[in-house]
Design a protein around this motif. Structure first.
Motif, PDB file in Angstrom:
ATOM      1  N   VAL A 136       0.851  -1.195   0.000  1.00 24.10           N
ATOM      2  CA  VAL A 136       0.000   0.000   0.000  1.00 24.10           C
ATOM      3  C   VAL A 136       0.887   1.245   0.000  1.00 24.10           C
ATOM      4  CG1 VAL A 136      -1.714   1.293   1.290  1.00 24.10           C
ATOM      5  CG2 VAL A 136      -1.852  -1.199   1.184  1.00 24.10           C
ATOM      6  N   HIS A 137       0.607   2.152  -0.923  1.00 21.92           N
ATOM      7  CA  HIS A 137       1.427   3.349  -1.049  1.00 21.92           C
ATOM      8  C   HIS A 137       0.810   4.492  -0.248  1.00 21.92           C
ATOM      9  CE1 HIS A 137       3.703   1.241  -3.987  1.00 21.92           C
ATOM     10  NE2 HIS A 137       2.626   0.997  -4.681  1.00 21.92           N
ATOM     11  N   ASN A 138       1.672   5.209   0.453  1.00 20.35           N
ATOM     12  CA  ASN A 138       1.204   6.278   1.315  1.00 20.35           C
ATOM     13  C   ASN A 138       0.996   7.562   0.516  1.00 20.35           C
ATOM     14  OD1 ASN A 138       0.665   8.065   3.295  1.00 20.35           O
ATOM     15  ND2 ASN A 138       2.476   7.608   4.532  1.00 20.35           N
ATOM     16  N   ALA A 139      -0.263   7.889   0.301  1.00 14.90           N
ATOM     17  CA  ALA A 139      -0.604   9.065  -0.497  1.00 14.90           C
ATOM     18  C   ALA A 139      -0.053  10.345   0.129  1.00 14.90           C
ATOM     19  CB  ALA A 139      -2.127   9.158  -0.657  1.00 14.90           C
ATOM     20  N   ARG A 140       0.125  10.345   1.446  1.00 16.46           N
ATOM     21  CA  ARG A 140       0.550  11.579   2.127  1.00 16.46           C
ATOM     22  C   ARG A 140       1.996  11.952   1.861  1.00 16.46           C
ATOM     23  NH1 ARG A 140      -2.369  11.356   8.005  1.00 16.46           N
ATOM     24  NH2 ARG A 140      -4.462  11.092   7.183  1.00 16.46           N
ATOM     25  N   LEU A 141       2.763  10.997   1.284  1.00 16.04           N
ATOM     26  CA  LEU A 141       4.144  11.324   0.947  1.00 16.04           C
ATOM     27  C   LEU A 141       4.205  12.379  -0.148  1.00 16.04           C
ATOM     28  CD1 LEU A 141       5.741   7.765   0.983  1.00 16.04           C
ATOM     29  CD2 LEU A 141       6.187   9.618   2.595  1.00 16.04           C
ATOM     30  N   ALA A 142       3.163  12.461  -0.964  1.00 15.76           N
ATOM     31  CA  ALA A 142       3.155  13.421  -2.064  1.00 15.76           C
ATOM     32  C   ALA A 142       2.860  14.813  -1.529  1.00 15.76           C
ATOM     33  CB  ALA A 142       2.106  13.016  -3.098  1.00 15.76           C
ATOM     34  N   LYS A 143       3.741  15.760  -1.861  1.00 18.48           N
ATOM     35  CA  LYS A 143       3.504  17.155  -1.449  1.00 18.48           C
ATOM     36  C   LYS A 143       2.583  17.798  -2.477  1.00 18.48           C
ATOM     37  CE  LYS A 143       7.688  17.914   1.173  1.00 18.48           C
ATOM     38  NZ  LYS A 143       8.404  16.631   0.994  1.00 18.48           N
ATOM     39  N   ILE A 144       1.547  18.469  -1.986  1.00 19.89           N
ATOM     40  CA  ILE A 144       0.511  18.904  -2.923  1.00 19.89           C
ATOM     41  C   ILE A 144       0.913  20.120  -3.748  1.00 19.89           C
ATOM     42  CG2 ILE A 144      -1.377  17.900  -1.574  1.00 19.89           C
ATOM     43  CD1 ILE A 144      -2.037  20.703  -0.589  1.00 19.89           C
ATOM     44  N   HIS A 145       1.982  20.815  -3.361  1.00 20.98           N
ATOM     45  CA  HIS A 145       2.333  22.019  -4.115  1.00 20.98           C
ATOM     46  C   HIS A 145       3.525  21.833  -5.025  1.00 20.98           C
ATOM     47  CE1 HIS A 145      -0.714  24.321  -2.213  1.00 20.98           C
ATOM     48  NE2 HIS A 145      -0.247  24.075  -1.007  1.00 20.98           N
ATOM     49  N   ARG A 146       3.837  20.562  -5.363  1.00 25.63           N
ATOM     50  CA  ARG A 146       4.932  20.385  -6.313  1.00 25.63           C
ATOM     51  C   ARG A 146       4.557  19.329  -7.342  1.00 25.63           C
ATOM     52  NH1 ARG A 146      10.185  17.001  -4.958  1.00 25.63           N
ATOM     53  NH2 ARG A 146       9.883  16.770  -7.200  1.00 25.63           N
ATOM     54  N   THR A 147       5.385  19.228  -8.377  1.00 28.60           N
ATOM     55  CA  THR A 147       5.141  18.238  -9.425  1.00 28.60           C
ATOM     56  C   THR A 147       6.235  17.177  -9.369  1.00 28.60           C
ATOM     57  OG1 THR A 147       6.366  19.586 -11.010  1.00 28.60           O
ATOM     58  CG2 THR A 147       3.970  19.848 -10.974  1.00 28.60           C
ATOM     59  N   TYR A 148       5.891  16.025  -9.903  1.00 28.47           N
ATOM     60  CA  TYR A 148       6.798  14.882  -9.866  1.00 28.47           C
ATOM     61  C   TYR A 148       6.920  14.257 -11.247  1.00 28.47           C
ATOM     62  CZ  TYR A 148       6.057  15.060  -4.808  1.00 28.47           C
ATOM     63  OH  TYR A 148       5.994  15.455  -3.504  1.00 28.47           O
ATOM     64  N   SER A 149       8.141  13.838 -11.566  1.00 27.93           N
ATOM     65  CA  SER A 149       8.336  13.026 -12.772  1.00 27.93           C
ATOM     66  C   SER A 149       8.038  11.571 -12.420  1.00 27.93           C
ATOM     67  CB  SER A 149       9.777  13.156 -13.270  1.00 27.93           C
ATOM     68  OG  SER A 149      10.653  12.544 -12.338  1.00 27.93           O
ATOM     69  N   VAL A 153      10.029   9.049 -12.541  1.00 25.41           N
ATOM     70  CA  VAL A 153      11.127   8.518 -11.724  1.00 25.41           C
ATOM     71  C   VAL A 153      10.989   9.006 -10.280  1.00 25.41           C
ATOM     72  CG1 VAL A 153      13.629   8.589 -11.368  1.00 25.41           C
ATOM     73  CG2 VAL A 153      12.704   8.280 -13.665  1.00 25.41           C
ATOM     74  N   GLU A 154      10.646  10.272 -10.118  1.00 24.66           N
ATOM     75  CA  GLU A 154      10.500  10.818  -8.758  1.00 24.66           C
ATOM     76  C   GLU A 154       9.361  10.153  -7.994  1.00 24.66           C
ATOM     77  OE1 GLU A 154      12.207  15.350  -9.291  1.00 24.66           O
ATOM     78  OE2 GLU A 154      10.143  14.922  -9.891  1.00 24.66           O
ATOM     79  N   ILE A 155       8.267   9.865  -8.688  1.00 22.35           N
ATOM     80  CA  ILE A 155       7.147   9.185  -8.036  1.00 22.35           C
ATOM     81  C   ILE A 155       7.577   7.790  -7.595  1.00 22.35           C
ATOM     82  CG2 ILE A 155       4.846   8.196  -8.373  1.00 22.35           C
ATOM     83  CD1 ILE A 155       4.296  10.505 -10.358  1.00 22.35           C
ATOM     84  N   ALA A 156       8.288   7.098  -8.488  1.00 23.37           N
ATOM     85  CA  ALA A 156       8.758   5.748  -8.162  1.00 23.37           C
ATOM     86  C   ALA A 156       9.655   5.779  -6.926  1.00 23.37           C
ATOM     87  CB  ALA A 156       9.495   5.139  -9.352  1.00 23.37           C
ATOM     88  N   GLU A 157      10.564   6.759  -6.869  1.00 24.97           N
ATOM     89  CA  GLU A 157      11.472   6.855  -5.720  1.00 24.97           C
ATOM     90  C   GLU A 157      10.730   7.258  -4.458  1.00 24.97           C
ATOM     91  OE1 GLU A 157      14.519   9.509  -7.046  1.00 24.97           O
ATOM     92  OE2 GLU A 157      15.550   7.939  -8.193  1.00 24.97           O
ATOM     93  N   LEU A 158       9.807   8.188  -4.599  1.00 23.90           N
ATOM     94  CA  LEU A 158       9.042   8.678  -3.450  1.00 23.90           C
ATOM     95  C   LEU A 158       8.283   7.537  -2.780  1.00 23.90           C
ATOM     96  CD1 LEU A 158       7.951  11.342  -2.005  1.00 23.90           C
ATOM     97  CD2 LEU A 158       5.993  11.121  -3.532  1.00 23.90           C
ATOM     98  N   LEU A 159       7.674   6.683  -3.597  1.00 21.59           N
ATOM     99  CA  LEU A 159       6.796   5.647  -3.052  1.00 21.59           C
ATOM    100  C   LEU A 159       7.484   4.295  -2.951  1.00 21.59           C
ATOM    101  CD1 LEU A 159       3.604   6.658  -5.027  1.00 21.59           C
ATOM    102  CD2 LEU A 159       4.110   7.154  -2.639  1.00 21.59           C
ATOM    103  N   GLY A 160       8.755   4.235  -3.388  1.00 20.71           N
ATOM    104  CA  GLY A 160       9.475   2.975  -3.322  1.00 20.71           C
ATOM    105  C   GLY A 160       8.866   1.926  -4.228  1.00 20.71           C
ATOM    106  N   THR A 161       8.454   2.346  -5.407  1.00 22.09           N
ATOM    107  CA  THR A 161       7.859   1.411  -6.345  1.00 22.09           C
ATOM    108  C   THR A 161       8.610   1.479  -7.664  1.00 22.09           C
ATOM    109  OG1 THR A 161       5.749   0.661  -7.248  1.00 22.09           O
ATOM    110  CG2 THR A 161       6.125   3.034  -7.250  1.00 22.09           C
TER     111      THR A 161
END
Ligand SMILES: [Zn+2]
Length: 142
Positions: free
Chosen positions: A1-14, A16-24
């Motif tokens: 289960v991926h933690n939605a709260r890791l995403a900061k709402i005022h920035r954008t992600y590529s 690769v960045e999403i994969a790294e952020l969520l460990g997927t």
């Protein structure tokens, strides 16, 4: 289960960045993009707003938690459980025990899927008319 709260709402992600952020895996993120995660318009490489990433992950989690009623499938486009068009579904076996039910959403006409256990398939299908692979073979023969 991926933690939605890791995403900061005022920035954008590529991707690769999403994969790294969520460990997927990056490919998982690409699957999400096909399943309804909305990228920013016209950006190459693809960028996803943090708020959208949160929305998508939260919707997916809720879709799993609120399991569909017998005969229903979850439409990721409409973001709601639906009975498939014509009350018909195809069973697509993946292993001897597990498979997917596939049906068409009556509202957006997109494909909907539901993971089912072959041994308890009737608990998932309710009153649906279910076609199995062997049914298609039979129809194909003279
Ligand atoms: Zn739909």
């Amino acid at each position: 289960v991926h933690n939605a709260r890791l995403a900061k709402i005022h920035r954008t992600y590529s991707v690769v960045e999403i994969a790294e952020l969520l460990g997927t895996h990056r490919n998982t993120v690409r699957v999400w993009l096909k399943a309804g995660l909305q990228p920013l318009d016209g950006r190459k490489p693809i960028l996803v707003h943090g708020e959208e990433l949160r929305r998508f992950l939260t919707t997916r989690r809720n879709a799993k938690r609120h399991s569909c009623a017998p005969g229903q499938m979850y439409c990721f486009r409409c973001r709601a459980p639906k009975y498939p068009a014509g009350s018909m579904a195809d069973y697509q076996p993946q292993t001897p025990e597990l498979g997917n039910l596939a049906g068409l959403c009556p509202d957006c006409e997109g494909f909907m899927y539901r993971r089912v256990n072959a041994n308890r398939i009737r608990e998932s299908t309710g009153d649906l008319e279910v076609m199995f692979p062997q049914d298609h073979l039979r129809i194909g023969k003279p």
